[in-house]
Design a protein around this motif. Structure first.
Motif, PDB file in Angstrom:
ATOM      1  N   ASP A   1      -1.555   4.177  -4.935  1.00  0.00           N
ATOM      2  CA  ASP A   1      -2.329   3.379  -3.986  1.00  0.00           C
ATOM      3  C   ASP A   1      -1.766   1.984  -3.761  1.00  0.00           C
ATOM      4  O   ASP A   1      -1.731   1.520  -2.641  1.00  0.00           O
ATOM      5  N   GLN A   2      -1.330   1.319  -4.805  1.00  0.00           N
ATOM      6  CA  GLN A   2      -0.688   0.011  -4.667  1.00  0.00           C
ATOM      7  C   GLN A   2       0.526  -0.040  -5.581  1.00  0.00           C
ATOM      8  O   GLN A   2       0.447   0.357  -6.745  1.00  0.00           O
TER       9      GLN A   2
ATOM     10  N   HIS B   1       0.890  -1.166   0.000  1.00  0.00           N
ATOM     11  CA  HIS B   1       0.000   0.000   0.000  1.00  0.00           C
ATOM     12  C   HIS B   1       0.925   1.211   0.000  1.00  0.00           C
ATOM     13  O   HIS B   1       1.491   1.574   1.032  1.00  0.00           O
TER      14      HIS B   1
END
Length: 153
Positions: A44-45, A5
């Motif tokens: 985000d990722q 993350h």
């Protein structure tokens, strides 16, 4: 391969990993960096893979080229940096977690150790600080204390 993350941006072939909890300013900082010429790697990722002893960040396919702008939604697709090498990690923290003269820090994953910094993403100077830290990590500028040179090369 390791999935985090996090967010990642690149300046040329050199990438930075932005770590922090939700709301710490990862996407906001990515947006400001993109406005000053940096490229989106992932938001985000971040998928990290080791290649020839180096970490290479990328976006998972469903998020490739997308950037979440809090309060506005998802935007993209944006052009993405092609196969950059991760050179620096920025831990995004509240201002109280940032010391004036920090000791050198490192971050490790998949057997690779990189220099790390602490940064308050919402400071107006955060993009400039990140660029300066990347230049120091790459040895392009001198740093009297040698924070990025100690044990990182």
């Amino acid at each position: 391969m390791m999935l985090l993350h996090a967010s990642s941006v690149a300046r040329g072939e050199d990438a930075v990993l932005l770590l922090g909890p939700s709301g710490s300013g990862k996407s906001d900082l990515v947006l400001r960096l993109m406005q000053s010429g940096w490229s989106l790697v992932a938001d985000d990722q971040v998928a990290l893979r080791v290649e020839a002893g180096e970490l290479r960040p990328d976006a998972p396919a469903p998020l490739a080229g997308l950037l979440e702008v809090r309060g506005l939604g998802l935007f993209g697709p944006f052009p993405r940096a092609a196969a950059p090498v991760l050179r620096l990690v920025a831990r995004l923290l509240p201002r109280a977690g940032i010391t004036r003269l920090p000791e050198p820090e490192a971050w490790s994953a998949e057997g690779v150790t990189l220099p790390a910094i602490r940064l308050h993403a919402f400071d107006a100077s955060a993009p400039a600080k990140l660029a300066l830290a990347l230049d120091a990590a790459l040895g392009r500028i001198a740093q009297p204390a040698g924070a990025f040179a100690k044990g990182m090369k």
